[in-house]
Scaffold this motif. Sequence first.
Motif, PDB file in Angstrom:
ATOM      1  N   VAL A  12      57.585  65.248   2.842  1.00 33.80           N
ATOM      2  CA  VAL A  12      57.986  66.334   1.957  1.00 33.80           C
ATOM      3  C   VAL A  12      58.565  67.465   2.807  1.00 33.80           C
ATOM      4  CG1 VAL A  12      57.215  67.977   0.206  1.00 33.80           C
ATOM      5  CG2 VAL A  12      56.090  65.762   0.403  1.00 33.80           C
ATOM      6  N   ARG A  13      59.705  67.965   2.398  1.00 30.72           N
ATOM      7  CA  ARG A  13      60.352  69.053   3.125  1.00 30.72           C
ATOM      8  C   ARG A  13      59.871  70.391   2.552  1.00 30.72           C
ATOM      9  NH1 ARG A  13      64.685  67.876   6.283  1.00 30.72           N
ATOM     10  NH2 ARG A  13      65.819  69.806   5.741  1.00 30.72           N
ATOM     11  N   LEU A  14      59.176  71.157   3.383  1.00 32.77           N
ATOM     12  CA  LEU A  14      58.581  72.417   2.962  1.00 32.77           C
ATOM     13  C   LEU A  14      59.362  73.602   3.494  1.00 32.77           C
ATOM     14  CD1 LEU A  14      54.798  71.714   3.730  1.00 32.77           C
ATOM     15  CD2 LEU A  14      55.987  71.405   1.543  1.00 32.77           C
ATOM     16  N   GLY A  15      59.716  74.507   2.614  1.00 36.92           N
ATOM     17  CA  GLY A  15      60.149  75.827   3.027  1.00 36.92           C
ATOM     18  C   GLY A  15      58.933  76.737   2.984  1.00 36.92           C
ATOM     19  N   VAL A  16      58.641  77.421   4.074  1.00 34.30           N
ATOM     20  CA  VAL A  16      57.422  78.224   4.165  1.00 34.30           C
ATOM     21  C   VAL A  16      57.807  79.698   4.264  1.00 34.30           C
ATOM     22  CG1 VAL A  16      55.271  78.616   5.409  1.00 34.30           C
ATOM     23  CG2 VAL A  16      56.252  76.308   5.328  1.00 34.30           C
ATOM     24  N   LEU A  17      57.265  80.511   3.360  1.00 33.95           N
ATOM     25  CA  LEU A  17      57.542  81.945   3.333  1.00 33.95           C
ATOM     26  C   LEU A  17      56.337  82.696   3.875  1.00 33.95           C
ATOM     27  CD1 LEU A  17      59.169  82.316  -0.218  1.00 33.95           C
ATOM     28  CD2 LEU A  17      60.189  81.480   1.909  1.00 33.95           C
ATOM     29  N   ILE A  18      56.561  83.559   4.867  1.00 38.25           N
ATOM     30  CA  ILE A  18      55.467  84.273   5.519  1.00 38.25           C
ATOM     31  C   ILE A  18      55.744  85.774   5.553  1.00 38.25           C
ATOM     32  CG2 ILE A  18      54.890  82.275   6.952  1.00 38.25           C
ATOM     33  CD1 ILE A  18      56.203  83.748   9.328  1.00 38.25           C
ATOM     34  N   SER A  19      54.669  86.546   5.692  1.00 34.67           N
ATOM     35  CA  SER A  19      54.787  87.996   5.865  1.00 34.67           C
ATOM     36  C   SER A  19      53.913  88.520   6.992  1.00 34.67           C
ATOM     37  CB  SER A  19      54.404  88.732   4.569  1.00 34.67           C
ATOM     38  OG  SER A  19      55.349  88.525   3.554  1.00 34.67           O
ATOM     39  N   LEU A  43      62.398  74.927   7.518  1.00 37.76           N
ATOM     40  CA  LEU A  43      62.753  76.343   7.486  1.00 37.76           C
ATOM     41  C   LEU A  43      61.533  77.209   7.190  1.00 37.76           C
ATOM     42  CD1 LEU A  43      64.999  78.540   7.485  1.00 37.76           C
ATOM     43  CD2 LEU A  43      65.185  78.178   5.019  1.00 37.76           C
ATOM     44  N   VAL A  44      61.409  78.287   7.960  1.00 33.44           N
ATOM     45  CA  VAL A  44      60.441  79.348   7.687  1.00 33.44           C
ATOM     46  C   VAL A  44      61.241  80.624   7.429  1.00 33.44           C
ATOM     47  CG1 VAL A  44      58.503  80.699   8.587  1.00 33.44           C
ATOM     48  CG2 VAL A  44      58.735  78.271   9.202  1.00 33.44           C
ATOM     49  N   ILE A  45      60.882  81.346   6.382  1.00 29.42           N
ATOM     50  CA  ILE A  45      61.510  82.639   6.089  1.00 29.42           C
ATOM     51  C   ILE A  45      60.426  83.706   6.159  1.00 29.42           C
ATOM     52  CG2 ILE A  45      62.636  84.054   4.317  1.00 29.42           C
ATOM     53  CD1 ILE A  45      64.091  81.567   3.381  1.00 29.42           C
ATOM     54  N   ALA A  46      60.712  84.769   6.917  1.00 26.80           N
ATOM     55  CA  ALA A  46      59.764  85.861   7.084  1.00 26.80           C
ATOM     56  C   ALA A  46      60.291  87.109   6.374  1.00 26.80           C
ATOM     57  CB  ALA A  46      59.542  86.166   8.562  1.00 26.80           C
ATOM     58  N   SER A  47      59.392  87.836   5.732  1.00 26.77           N
ATOM     59  CA  SER A  47      59.795  89.055   5.031  1.00 26.77           C
ATOM     60  C   SER A  47      59.922  90.252   5.967  1.00 26.77           C
ATOM     61  CB  SER A  47      58.798  89.389   3.917  1.00 26.77           C
ATOM     62  OG  SER A  47      57.532  89.718   4.464  1.00 26.77           O
ATOM     63  N   GLN A  48      59.447  90.092   7.213  1.00 26.36           N
ATOM     64  CA  GLN A  48      59.561  91.139   8.226  1.00 26.36           C
ATOM     65  C   GLN A  48      59.987  90.501   9.547  1.00 26.36           C
ATOM     66  OE1 GLN A  48      59.278  94.347   7.542  1.00 26.36           O
ATOM     67  NE2 GLN A  48      58.559  94.003   5.434  1.00 26.36           N
ATOM     68  N   ALA A  49      60.940  91.129  10.206  1.00 34.79           N
ATOM     69  CA  ALA A  49      61.448  90.553  11.457  1.00 34.79           C
ATOM     70  C   ALA A  49      60.427  90.586  12.573  1.00 34.79           C
ATOM     71  CB  ALA A  49      62.718  91.290  11.886  1.00 34.79           C
ATOM     72  N   ASP A  50      59.469  91.522  12.503  1.00 39.56           N
ATOM     73  CA  ASP A  50      58.541  91.712  13.615  1.00 39.56           C
ATOM     74  C   ASP A  50      57.130  91.221  13.322  1.00 39.56           C
ATOM     75  OD1 ASP A  50      57.969  93.606  11.728  1.00 39.56           O
ATOM     76  OD2 ASP A  50      57.890  95.305  13.114  1.00 39.56           O
ATOM     77  N   CYS A  51      56.928  90.469  12.239  1.00 39.99           N
ATOM     78  CA  CYS A  51      55.574  89.974  11.977  1.00 39.99           C
ATOM     79  C   CYS A  51      55.223  88.878  12.982  1.00 39.99           C
ATOM     80  CB  CYS A  51      55.412  89.493  10.531  1.00 39.99           C
ATOM     81  SG  CYS A  51      56.296  87.989  10.088  1.00 39.99           S
ATOM     82  N   LEU A  62      60.223  75.756  15.247  1.00 43.40           N
ATOM     83  CA  LEU A  62      60.752  75.807  13.889  1.00 43.40           C
ATOM     84  C   LEU A  62      61.846  76.857  13.773  1.00 43.40           C
ATOM     85  CD1 LEU A  62      57.385  75.733  11.902  1.00 43.40           C
ATOM     86  CD2 LEU A  62      58.825  73.782  12.527  1.00 43.40           C
ATOM     87  N   GLU A  63      62.778  76.619  12.860  1.00 44.31           N
ATOM     88  CA  GLU A  63      63.752  77.642  12.527  1.00 44.31           C
ATOM     89  C   GLU A  63      63.060  78.693  11.669  1.00 44.31           C
ATOM     90  OE1 GLU A  63      68.097  78.359  10.399  1.00 44.31           O
ATOM     91  OE2 GLU A  63      67.129  76.395  10.241  1.00 44.31           O
ATOM     92  N   CYS A  64      63.106  79.949  12.106  1.00 46.24           N
ATOM     93  CA  CYS A  64      62.471  81.029  11.361  1.00 46.24           C
ATOM     94  C   CYS A  64      63.488  82.148  11.169  1.00 46.24           C
ATOM     95  CB  CYS A  64      61.242  81.556  12.088  1.00 46.24           C
ATOM     96  SG  CYS A  64      60.357  82.836  11.162  1.00 46.24           S
ATOM     97  N   VAL A  65      63.765  82.468   9.916  1.00 48.08           N
ATOM     98  CA  VAL A  65      64.802  83.436   9.575  1.00 48.08           C
ATOM     99  C   VAL A  65      64.161  84.638   8.883  1.00 48.08           C
ATOM    100  CG1 VAL A  65      66.919  83.827   8.278  1.00 48.08           C
ATOM    101  CG2 VAL A  65      66.460  81.570   9.277  1.00 48.08           C
ATOM    102  N   GLU A  90      67.640  72.210   2.163  1.00 47.60           N
ATOM    103  CA  GLU A  90      67.288  71.037   1.354  1.00 47.60           C
ATOM    104  C   GLU A  90      65.777  70.837   1.268  1.00 47.60           C
ATOM    105  OE1 GLU A  90      69.590  67.893   3.215  1.00 47.60           O
ATOM    106  OE2 GLU A  90      71.286  68.311   1.872  1.00 47.60           O
ATOM    107  N   VAL A  91      65.066  71.936   0.993  1.00 41.12           N
ATOM    108  CA  VAL A  91      63.613  71.826   0.869  1.00 41.12           C
ATOM    109  C   VAL A  91      63.251  71.217  -0.482  1.00 41.12           C
ATOM    110  CG1 VAL A  91      63.292  73.807   2.382  1.00 41.12           C
ATOM    111  CG2 VAL A  91      63.238  74.137  -0.099  1.00 41.12           C
ATOM    112  N   ASP A  92      62.145  70.500  -0.493  1.00 42.82           N
ATOM    113  CA  ASP A  92      61.610  69.961  -1.744  1.00 42.82           C
ATOM    114  C   ASP A  92      60.726  70.988  -2.441  1.00 42.82           C
ATOM    115  OD1 ASP A  92      62.641  67.228  -1.394  1.00 42.82           O
ATOM    116  OD2 ASP A  92      61.187  67.101   0.234  1.00 42.82           O
ATOM    117  N   LEU A  93      59.841  71.603  -1.663  1.00 39.86           N
ATOM    118  CA  LEU A  93      58.893  72.585  -2.182  1.00 39.86           C
ATOM    119  C   LEU A  93      58.969  73.855  -1.355  1.00 39.86           C
ATOM    120  CD1 LEU A  93      55.700  70.371  -2.730  1.00 39.86           C
ATOM    121  CD2 LEU A  93      57.271  71.204  -4.486  1.00 39.86           C
ATOM    122  N   VAL A  94      58.728  74.971  -2.015  1.00 30.49           N
ATOM    123  CA  VAL A  94      58.627  76.263  -1.343  1.00 30.49           C
ATOM    124  C   VAL A  94      57.166  76.679  -1.384  1.00 30.49           C
ATOM    125  CG1 VAL A  94      59.366  78.672  -1.340  1.00 30.49           C
ATOM    126  CG2 VAL A  94      60.953  76.869  -2.107  1.00 30.49           C
TER     127      VAL A  94
END
Length: 213
Positions: A12-19, A43-51, A62-65, A90-94
Amino acid sequence: MHNFPAINDRPVRLGVLISGGGSTLLNFLDCIRDGSLNAEVPLVIASQADCRGVQRARDAGLECVPIVRRDFASLADFSDAVFERLKAAEVDLVTMAGYLSLLRIPDEFLGRVLNIHPSLIPAFCGKGMFGDRVHKAVVARGVKVSGCTVHFADNEYDHGPVILQRSIDLPEAVSADEVGRLVFEQEKIAYPEAIRRVASGRLKIDERRTIYS
């Protein structure tokens, strides 16, 4: 009634959102390594660049944006930017993993975005209730049981259908920090299990209820 299509022929392709610190992300990676979760994190997406989680994700290869709300004129523009990156990956789940920024979830992602909350919803949840605030409220109220809830995210706080919950009995004179540690041990079990249930294709959503068979 609808359900997510089964994925059993590939990870399963997971997109992971972190803060924050990325502890839930690291737990996913531990489960992937030990074979208990058949998944990958493109893919990892962060809500803050410095967390702290940004560096942890990159240290794991991992790619973290970072995509930061204040860089956008509107919530709609911010949400579009987040979900465009998720679509491109192309994530399956977020999976919201301690993610604190409000998002508007587009229709095509409804039923594909999971969130974990550190209480037994509907207790101690809603706008402004996250992290230590939840655990402090639990201690202040003197409840004897707490736990965590994994649910589908929609466009209201802690509102979507519940996938599963895990509970714990709280010791007497427990501190908020101790509640947080105890609950996180349950989160480490609950979130990977929720992902497995969704990916199995056996979890059906019937309005506000889920049925797993």
